[in-house]
Design a protein around this motif. Structure first.
Motif, PDB file in Angstrom:
ATOM      1  N   GLY A 256      37.870  18.734  12.084  1.00 56.47           N
ATOM      2  CA  GLY A 256      38.527  19.234  13.291  1.00 56.47           C
ATOM      3  C   GLY A 256      39.847  18.554  13.598  1.00 56.47           C
ATOM      4  N   TRP A 257      40.485  17.963  12.579  1.00 55.53           N
ATOM      5  CA  TRP A 257      41.754  17.268  12.795  1.00 55.53           C
ATOM      6  C   TRP A 257      42.893  18.265  12.974  1.00 55.53           C
ATOM      7  CZ3 TRP A 257      41.306  13.711   7.857  1.00 55.53           C
ATOM      8  CH2 TRP A 257      40.290  12.772   8.057  1.00 55.53           C
ATOM      9  N   ALA A 258      43.803  17.934  13.880  1.00 57.48           N
ATOM     10  CA  ALA A 258      45.008  18.740  14.059  1.00 57.48           C
ATOM     11  C   ALA A 258      46.191  18.193  13.273  1.00 57.48           C
ATOM     12  CB  ALA A 258      45.382  18.803  15.538  1.00 57.48           C
ATOM     13  N   PHE A 259      46.124  16.936  12.864  1.00 54.44           N
ATOM     14  CA  PHE A 259      47.290  16.227  12.318  1.00 54.44           C
ATOM     15  C   PHE A 259      46.766  15.235  11.282  1.00 54.44           C
ATOM     16  CE2 PHE A 259      51.170  13.498  13.971  1.00 54.44           C
ATOM     17  CZ  PHE A 259      51.616  13.327  12.668  1.00 54.44           C
ATOM     18  N   SER A 260      47.214  15.377  10.041  1.00 58.89           N
ATOM     19  CA  SER A 260      46.771  14.436   9.014  1.00 58.89           C
ATOM     20  C   SER A 260      47.916  14.093   8.070  1.00 58.89           C
ATOM     21  CB  SER A 260      45.588  14.990   8.222  1.00 58.89           C
ATOM     22  OG  SER A 260      45.999  15.994   7.322  1.00 58.89           O
ATOM     23  N   PHE A 261      47.750  12.980   7.376  1.00 59.30           N
ATOM     24  CA  PHE A 261      48.726  12.532   6.383  1.00 59.30           C
ATOM     25  C   PHE A 261      47.975  11.760   5.309  1.00 59.30           C
ATOM     26  CE2 PHE A 261      48.193   9.220   9.464  1.00 59.30           C
ATOM     27  CZ  PHE A 261      48.406   8.013   8.830  1.00 59.30           C
ATOM     28  N   THR A 262      48.626  11.486   4.191  1.00 56.00           N
ATOM     29  CA  THR A 262      47.952  10.834   3.074  1.00 56.00           C
ATOM     30  C   THR A 262      48.780   9.666   2.550  1.00 56.00           C
ATOM     31  OG1 THR A 262      48.921  11.975   1.142  1.00 56.00           O
ATOM     32  CG2 THR A 262      47.252  13.180   2.400  1.00 56.00           C
ATOM     33  N   SER A 263      48.167   8.910   1.656  1.00 55.26           N
ATOM     34  CA  SER A 263      48.920   7.906   0.905  1.00 55.26           C
ATOM     35  C   SER A 263      49.849   8.609  -0.079  1.00 55.26           C
ATOM     36  CB  SER A 263      47.958   6.992   0.138  1.00 55.26           C
ATOM     37  OG  SER A 263      47.048   6.363   1.013  1.00 55.26           O
ATOM     38  N   TYR A 264      50.879   7.874  -0.533  1.00 55.95           N
ATOM     39  CA  TYR A 264      51.779   8.466  -1.519  1.00 55.95           C
ATOM     40  C   TYR A 264      52.326   7.390  -2.465  1.00 55.95           C
ATOM     41  CZ  TYR A 264      55.507   6.936   1.731  1.00 55.95           C
ATOM     42  OH  TYR A 264      56.329   6.202   2.547  1.00 55.95           O
ATOM     43  N   ALA A 265      52.662   7.829  -3.666  1.00 57.14           N
ATOM     44  CA  ALA A 265      53.262   6.950  -4.665  1.00 57.14           C
ATOM     45  C   ALA A 265      54.783   7.014  -4.548  1.00 57.14           C
ATOM     46  CB  ALA A 265      52.820   7.361  -6.054  1.00 57.14           C
ATOM     47  N   VAL A 266      55.435   6.009  -5.092  1.00 57.23           N
ATOM     48  CA  VAL A 266      56.896   5.945  -5.103  1.00 57.23           C
ATOM     49  C   VAL A 266      57.374   6.102  -6.546  1.00 57.23           C
ATOM     50  CG1 VAL A 266      58.927   4.542  -4.588  1.00 57.23           C
ATOM     51  CG2 VAL A 266      56.931   4.466  -3.070  1.00 57.23           C
ATOM     52  N   MET A 267      58.351   6.981  -6.748  1.00 59.11           N
ATOM     53  CA  MET A 267      58.920   7.186  -8.084  1.00 59.11           C
ATOM     54  C   MET A 267      60.428   7.013  -8.034  1.00 59.11           C
ATOM     55  SD  MET A 267      58.465  11.327  -8.495  1.00 59.11           S
ATOM     56  CE  MET A 267      58.965  12.476  -7.199  1.00 59.11           C
ATOM     57  N   ASP A 268      61.030   6.785  -9.202  1.00 57.40           N
ATOM     58  CA  ASP A 268      62.476   6.634  -9.258  1.00 57.40           C
ATOM     59  C   ASP A 268      63.153   7.989  -9.395  1.00 57.40           C
ATOM     60  OD1 ASP A 268      62.302   7.384 -11.941  1.00 57.40           O
ATOM     61  OD2 ASP A 268      62.614   5.353 -12.713  1.00 57.40           O
ATOM     62  N   ARG A 269      64.460   7.962  -9.546  1.00 57.97           N
ATOM     63  CA  ARG A 269      65.237   9.200  -9.620  1.00 57.97           C
ATOM     64  C   ARG A 269      64.769  10.122 -10.740  1.00 57.97           C
ATOM     65  NH1 ARG A 269      70.415  10.587  -7.845  1.00 57.97           N
ATOM     66  NH2 ARG A 269      71.299  12.352  -8.969  1.00 57.97           N
ATOM     67  N   ASP A 270      64.313   9.520 -11.838  1.00 61.91           N
ATOM     68  CA  ASP A 270      63.899  10.299 -13.001  1.00 61.91           C
ATOM     69  C   ASP A 270      62.435  10.732 -12.945  1.00 61.91           C
ATOM     70  OD1 ASP A 270      66.452  10.044 -14.172  1.00 61.91           O
ATOM     71  OD2 ASP A 270      65.929   8.051 -14.942  1.00 61.91           O
ATOM     72  N   GLY A 271      61.749  10.421 -11.847  1.00 66.51           N
ATOM     73  CA  GLY A 271      60.358  10.828 -11.705  1.00 66.51           C
ATOM     74  C   GLY A 271      59.369   9.841 -12.284  1.00 66.51           C
ATOM     75  N   LYS A 272      59.824   8.660 -12.673  1.00 62.79           N
ATOM     76  CA  LYS A 272      58.938   7.631 -13.220  1.00 62.79           C
ATOM     77  C   LYS A 272      58.298   6.854 -12.076  1.00 62.79           C
ATOM     78  CE  LYS A 272      58.753   3.605 -16.263  1.00 62.79           C
ATOM     79  NZ  LYS A 272      59.557   2.682 -17.128  1.00 62.79           N
ATOM     80  N   LEU A 273      56.973   6.779 -12.073  1.00 61.14           N
ATOM     81  CA  LEU A 273      56.268   6.075 -11.008  1.00 61.14           C
ATOM     82  C   LEU A 273      56.562   4.585 -11.078  1.00 61.14           C
ATOM     83  CD1 LEU A 273      52.835   7.922 -11.122  1.00 61.14           C
ATOM     84  CD2 LEU A 273      54.634   8.170  -9.406  1.00 61.14           C
ATOM     85  N   SER A 274      56.809   3.986  -9.938  1.00 62.36           N
ATOM     86  CA  SER A 274      57.141   2.567  -9.871  1.00 62.36           C
ATOM     87  C   SER A 274      55.905   1.680  -9.863  1.00 62.36           C
ATOM     88  CB  SER A 274      57.949   2.286  -8.595  1.00 62.36           C
ATOM     89  OG  SER A 274      57.129   2.482  -7.443  1.00 62.36           O
ATOM     90  N   GLY A 275      54.738   2.274  -9.622  1.00 61.03           N
ATOM     91  CA  GLY A 275      53.514   1.497  -9.462  1.00 61.03           C
ATOM     92  C   GLY A 275      53.246   1.130  -8.014  1.00 61.03           C
ATOM     93  N   LYS A 276      54.203   1.410  -7.143  1.00 63.47           N
ATOM     94  CA  LYS A 276      54.053   1.102  -5.728  1.00 63.47           C
ATOM     95  C   LYS A 276      53.438   2.287  -4.995  1.00 63.47           C
ATOM     96  CE  LYS A 276      57.199   0.584  -2.198  1.00 63.47           C
ATOM     97  NZ  LYS A 276      58.518   0.234  -1.710  1.00 63.47           N
ATOM     98  N   VAL A 277      52.504   1.988  -4.098  1.00 66.38           N
ATOM     99  CA  VAL A 277      51.829   3.009  -3.296  1.00 66.38           C
ATOM    100  C   VAL A 277      51.930   2.631  -1.830  1.00 66.38           C
ATOM    101  CG1 VAL A 277      49.598   4.052  -2.725  1.00 66.38           C
ATOM    102  CG2 VAL A 277      50.238   3.706  -5.122  1.00 66.38           C
TER     103      VAL A 277
END
Length: 248
Positions: A111-132
């Protein structure tokens, strides 16, 4: 009518928008529309977008006649949206395939009206930095003022519950201002600590962008929320602390 309307502002993102669109097309949840609003780009993203428009009627591509900023672009998309749920995805970010299915299912079950999630960080080329950036369990108005942990690319809002909304026409932190407005209406933001999106850092060396973001947060405190000086300083200290943690 589609169940979810995906709001995507775009400015000079021709190099990235195709990846964003493909991440939407790969969703296991299929009842959506994607509204990409071009804020007067000069790098001709239509060359990338037009083939998608021809192959999938769920995607639309309105354009602003002059550059007005991300808030105006998002507001145009929100005004055109047909879905009960509003989701946000900027043109240089991407989603995991199960993002909408997982989030919408939880929102409906809880019954939530508003939700959000965790996300990963990537560089300009789409390579994941390992940071979340991890989503806390929930945030209300008081706590969000000091911890702006909500990534816009992860937010979904059930506007059947919240009623209509728009973002204030400020150049930065307009998403923060909207989340605070919804929280003032009594809605809690519920976090899902699962990495369901990836945020692209286009220029990690641009210190000016960090100062611009900080100035935007201060503007929200003083001009949008009308907080007195001392509470603004207290909340800003919390914001700065958590901003540093996000970059570690």
């Amino acid at each position: 009518m589609p169940k979810v309307s995906i709001i995507t502002p775009l400015f000079n993102g021709a190099g990235f928008i195709g990846q964003a669109i493909r991440s939407v097309l790969d969703q296991t949840f299929k009842d959506w529309e994607m509204i990409i609003v071009d804020d007067c780009s000069t790098d001709h993203p239509e060359k990338v977008i037009n083939p998608f428009l021809l192959s999938d009627a769920r995607i639309s591509y309105p354009r602003l006649e002059r550059n007005q900023g991300a808030a105006a672009a998002r507001n145009l998309a929100i005004a055109r949206a047909q879905g009960a749920f509003i989701a946000f995805l900027d043109g240089d970010d991407t989603w995991e395939p199960a993002k909408l299915e997982r989030q919408i299912t939880l929102m409906e079950n809880e019954g939530w009206a508003f939700s959000f999630t965790s996300y990963a960080v990537m560089d300009r080329d789409g390579k994941l930095s390992g940071k979340v950036v991890h989503a806390p369990g929930k945030l209300d108005y008081r706590h969000y003022l000091r911890n702006t942990a909500i990534g816009c690319l992860t937010v979904v809002i059930d506007r059947r519950q919240t009623g209509s909304f728009t973002m204030p026409l400020i150049r930065t932190s307009q998403d923060m201002a909207l989340w605070l407005e919804l929280m003032k209406r009594g809605f809690t933001a519920y976090g899902i600590d699962e990495v369901l999106a990836s945020y692209r850092v286009v220029n990690t060396s641009n210190t000016a962008n960090k100062w611009k973001a900080a100035a935007g947060v201060w503007q929200v405190y003083r001009e949008i929320e009308k907080l007195p000086l001392l509470p603004s300083l207290w909340n800003f200290a919390g914001y700065a602390f958590h901003a540093v943690l996000k970059r570690l």
